[in-house]
Design a protein around this motif. Structure first.
Motif, PDB file in Angstrom:
ATOM      1  N   SER A   1      25.528  34.809  48.307  1.00  0.00           N
ATOM      2  CA  SER A   1      24.065  34.799  48.314  1.00  0.00           C
ATOM      3  C   SER A   1      23.511  33.980  49.469  1.00  0.00           C
ATOM      4  O   SER A   1      22.480  34.324  50.052  1.00  0.00           O
ATOM      5  N   LYS A   2      24.204  32.897  49.845  1.00  0.00           N
ATOM      6  CA  LYS A   2      23.743  32.062  50.955  1.00  0.00           C
ATOM      7  C   LYS A   2      23.957  32.774  52.292  1.00  0.00           C
ATOM      8  O   LYS A   2      23.110  32.700  53.185  1.00  0.00           O
ATOM      9  N   VAL A   3      25.090  33.456  52.438  1.00  0.00           N
ATOM     10  CA  VAL A   3      25.346  34.215  53.669  1.00  0.00           C
ATOM     11  C   VAL A   3      24.314  35.327  53.823  1.00  0.00           C
ATOM     12  O   VAL A   3      23.766  35.545  54.908  1.00  0.00           O
TER      13      VAL A   3
ATOM     14  N   LEU B   1      21.309  35.932  56.792  1.00  0.00           N
ATOM     15  CA  LEU B   1      21.113  37.166  57.554  1.00  0.00           C
ATOM     16  C   LEU B   1      19.701  37.712  57.368  1.00  0.00           C
ATOM     17  O   LEU B   1      19.110  38.257  58.300  1.00  0.00           O
ATOM     18  N   ARG B   2      19.136  37.542  56.171  1.00  0.00           N
ATOM     19  CA  ARG B   2      17.766  38.010  55.930  1.00  0.00           C
ATOM     20  C   ARG B   2      16.770  37.182  56.732  1.00  0.00           C
ATOM     21  O   ARG B   2      15.809  37.729  57.308  1.00  0.00           O
ATOM     22  N   LEU B   3      16.956  35.877  56.768  1.00  0.00           N
ATOM     23  CA  LEU B   3      16.051  35.017  57.541  1.00  0.00           C
ATOM     24  C   LEU B   3      16.138  35.348  59.021  1.00  0.00           C
ATOM     25  O   LEU B   3      15.118  35.425  59.714  1.00  0.00           O
ATOM     26  N   ARG B   4      17.340  35.557  59.515  1.00  0.00           N
ATOM     27  CA  ARG B   4      17.503  35.915  60.921  1.00  0.00           C
ATOM     28  C   ARG B   4      16.899  37.290  61.200  1.00  0.00           C
ATOM     29  O   ARG B   4      16.338  37.523  62.274  1.00  0.00           O
TER      30      ARG B   4
ATOM     31  N   LEU C   1      13.543  34.522  62.421  1.00  0.00           N
ATOM     32  CA  LEU C   1      13.735  33.080  62.462  1.00  0.00           C
ATOM     33  C   LEU C   1      14.861  32.741  63.425  1.00  0.00           C
ATOM     34  O   LEU C   1      15.886  33.435  63.476  1.00  0.00           O
ATOM     35  N   GLY C   2      14.699  31.663  64.179  1.00  0.00           N
ATOM     36  CA  GLY C   2      15.707  31.257  65.148  1.00  0.00           C
ATOM     37  C   GLY C   2      16.965  30.738  64.482  1.00  0.00           C
ATOM     38  O   GLY C   2      16.994  30.421  63.289  1.00  0.00           O
ATOM     39  N   LEU C   3      18.031  30.620  65.275  1.00  0.00           N
ATOM     40  CA  LEU C   3      19.324  30.193  64.744  1.00  0.00           C
ATOM     41  C   LEU C   3      19.255  28.760  64.223  1.00  0.00           C
ATOM     42  O   LEU C   3      19.712  28.455  63.115  1.00  0.00           O
ATOM     43  N   ARG C   4      18.693  27.861  65.005  1.00  0.00           N
ATOM     44  CA  ARG C   4      18.610  26.453  64.596  1.00  0.00           C
ATOM     45  C   ARG C   4      17.673  26.282  63.404  1.00  0.00           C
ATOM     46  O   ARG C   4      17.947  25.482  62.498  1.00  0.00           O
ATOM     47  N   ALA C   5      16.551  27.008  63.386  1.00  0.00           N
ATOM     48  CA  ALA C   5      15.616  26.893  62.268  1.00  0.00           C
ATOM     49  C   ALA C   5      16.261  27.379  60.975  1.00  0.00           C
ATOM     50  O   ALA C   5      16.090  26.763  59.911  1.00  0.00           O
ATOM     51  N   THR C   6      17.019  28.474  61.045  1.00  0.00           N
ATOM     52  CA  THR C   6      17.716  28.969  59.858  1.00  0.00           C
ATOM     53  C   THR C   6      18.744  27.959  59.377  1.00  0.00           C
ATOM     54  O   THR C   6      18.908  27.748  58.164  1.00  0.00           O
ATOM     55  N   ALA C   7      19.453  27.322  60.309  1.00  0.00           N
ATOM     56  CA  ALA C   7      20.442  26.315  59.934  1.00  0.00           C
ATOM     57  C   ALA C   7      19.782  25.120  59.240  1.00  0.00           C
ATOM     58  O   ALA C   7      20.322  24.579  58.267  1.00  0.00           O
ATOM     59  N   ARG C   8      18.605  24.706  59.716  1.00  0.00           N
ATOM     60  CA  ARG C   8      17.911  23.583  59.075  1.00  0.00           C
ATOM     61  C   ARG C   8      17.457  23.946  57.666  1.00  0.00           C
ATOM     62  O   ARG C   8      17.551  23.124  56.753  1.00  0.00           O
ATOM     63  N   ILE C   9      16.961  25.158  57.473  1.00  0.00           N
ATOM     64  CA  ILE C   9      16.480  25.573  56.153  1.00  0.00           C
ATOM     65  C   ILE C   9      17.621  25.649  55.146  1.00  0.00           C
ATOM     66  O   ILE C   9      17.492  25.194  54.003  1.00  0.00           O
ATOM     67  N   LEU C  10      18.766  26.219  55.554  1.00  0.00           N
ATOM     68  CA  LEU C  10      19.875  26.426  54.627  1.00  0.00           C
ATOM     69  C   LEU C  10      20.828  25.239  54.562  1.00  0.00           C
ATOM     70  O   LEU C  10      21.756  25.235  53.748  1.00  0.00           O
ATOM     71  N   GLY C  11      20.633  24.235  55.445  1.00  0.00           N
ATOM     72  CA  GLY C  11      21.486  23.056  55.421  1.00  0.00           C
ATOM     73  C   GLY C  11      22.899  23.322  55.881  1.00  0.00           C
ATOM     74  O   GLY C  11      23.857  22.794  55.313  1.00  0.00           O
ATOM     75  N   THR C  12      23.052  24.142  56.904  1.00  0.00           N
ATOM     76  CA  THR C  12      24.371  24.436  57.454  1.00  0.00           C
ATOM     77  C   THR C  12      24.314  24.304  58.966  1.00  0.00           C
ATOM     78  O   THR C  12      23.259  24.053  59.546  1.00  0.00           O
ATOM     79  N   HIS C  13      25.451  24.464  59.619  1.00  0.00           N
ATOM     80  CA  HIS C  13      25.516  24.308  61.069  1.00  0.00           C
ATOM     81  C   HIS C  13      25.234  25.634  61.759  1.00  0.00           C
ATOM     82  O   HIS C  13      25.571  26.711  61.246  1.00  0.00           O
ATOM     83  N   LYS C  14      24.621  25.560  62.931  1.00  0.00           N
ATOM     84  CA  LYS C  14      24.270  26.774  63.658  1.00  0.00           C
ATOM     85  C   LYS C  14      25.506  27.564  64.068  1.00  0.00           C
ATOM     86  O   LYS C  14      25.464  28.807  64.126  1.00  0.00           O
ATOM     87  N   ASN C  15      26.608  26.892  64.357  1.00  0.00           N
ATOM     88  CA  ASN C  15      27.826  27.616  64.722  1.00  0.00           C
ATOM     89  C   ASN C  15      28.382  28.407  63.531  1.00  0.00           C
ATOM     90  O   ASN C  15      28.971  29.473  63.703  1.00  0.00           O
TER      91      ASN C  15
END
Length: 337
Positions: free
Chosen positions: A59-61, A65-68, A72-86
């Motif tokens: 569900s998180k993955v 993908l839905r946010l992207r 939404l940018g890569l870094r912004a999505t990482a901040r929202i979901l609490g994961t790393h951009k890589n």
């Protein structure tokens, strides 16, 4: 009981498998095991899928993908979901790897009539350079009636880029009785298609046989802009850049020779893909990253998200699928062998 499934043994490639029990995961519930009847290998249902080896909840993955997919940018999505951009980029690469598998639905179908539109869109990749030296050009092919994206490829604006996208068009032409390709101002499309698909027309007369586009294929170009600056003969407003088969009908109204549907898609692409958004710093860092985002967008556009104009998922509208797919289903789908 032994059952034939779509699963493929990762060792011997056999499709003859049987159920081998189930196991509990930390975040993704119960999953099934399968055993190959040929070599005895035991493997999970996620083997060969984008979720292979990922412990993160599906569900998180899918949410990433839905946010992207909504721009939404890569870094912004990482901040929202609490994961790393890589990590997000790795998930996107896995999801984009399903492109050959899903596009097989279209390549294996038989069509009566298809109309394609070709156009280009530009963005900055890495440092700003002159557009002629940039790898930020993206050539896009769209099927007009269904809004199905046939191909999206980025790179320098040269013959190599146009030949990449026209190879996909050539594959659809082999499965279609009547094909029309339309473009605004860019002659590379017709030239690349002619180079890939030209056939020899033998009339029995003396001399070298004439080469034309395949029977049933029409290519029309709309030359935009003024021709006053050109020396010598002026190009017509509407023309066929390459000779067509003499038995191919030429009844295309001039009002239909345009790429307006694709222009509308390009406007939406700038909203849904942060790498194309103007007046921001969210451009692609390199061509590989840009192509990754293009493949993710193509899969969501074609197989998951209903189009805002037709109200249907393009793959369903085109007739190659009965129902749209869900992101979670694609993430658990084995890749084509």
């Amino acid at each position: 009981m032994k059952t034939l499934t779509m699963l493929v043994c990762p060792v011997c490639g056999s499709r003859d498998t049987t159920g081998h029990g189930r196991y509990e995961t930390v975040h993704n519930g119960t999953r099934s095991l399968h055993a190959c009847t040929s070599c005895g290998e035991v493997f999970s249902e996620t083997t060969g899928t984008p979720m292979q080896g990922i412990k993160t909840p599906i569900s998180k993955v899918a949410a990433a993908l839905r946010l992207r997919g909504e721009g939404l940018g890569l870094r912004a999505t990482a901040r929202i979901l609490g994961t790393h951009k890589n990590t997000l980029a790795a998930w996107e690469r896995r999801f984009a790897g399903m492109k050959p598998t899903l596009m097989l639905y279209g390549w294996c179908h038989v069509f009566i009539q298809l109309t394609f539109e070709g156009d280009e869109i530009y963005t900055v990749v890495g440092q700003r350079v002159h557009p002629s030296d940039s790898t930020g050009w993206t050539a896009i092919i769209l099927e007009r009636a269904s809004r199905f994206l046939v191909e999206q490829q980025c790179g320098r604006k040269d013959a190599i880029l146009f030949k990449k996208v026209m190879r996909s068009v050539a594959m659809y032409m082999k499965r279609t009785q009547d094909t029309t390709f339309l473009s605004d101002g860019e002659r590379h499309y017709g030239n690349a298609l002619f180079e890939l698909c030209a056939q020899t027309v033998r009339t029995g007369k003396r001399g070298r046989p004439r080469k034309t586009l395949p029977k049933g294929c029409r290519v029309r170009l709309k030359n935009k802009g003024s021709q006053r600056h050109r020396r010598g003969p002026k190009r017509p407003k509407y023309q066929a850049p390459q000779p067509e088969h003499p038995d191919t009908p030429r009844d295309i109204p001039k009002a239909l020779i345009h790429a307006n549907h694709l222009e509308g898609h390009n406007a939406a692409l700038r909203r849904r893909n942060s790498a194309f958004r103007r007046r921001t710093n969210t451009y692609a860092k390199n061509a590989d990253a840009l192509q990754r985002t293009l493949d993710v967008h193509l899969l969501q556009h074609n197989f998951i998200r209903p189009h805002w104009t037709t109200g249907e998922v393009p793959a369903v509208r085109l007739g190659i699928m009965a129902t749209p797919l869900r992101l979670e289903a694609v993430l658990m789908m084995p890749k084509a062998a």
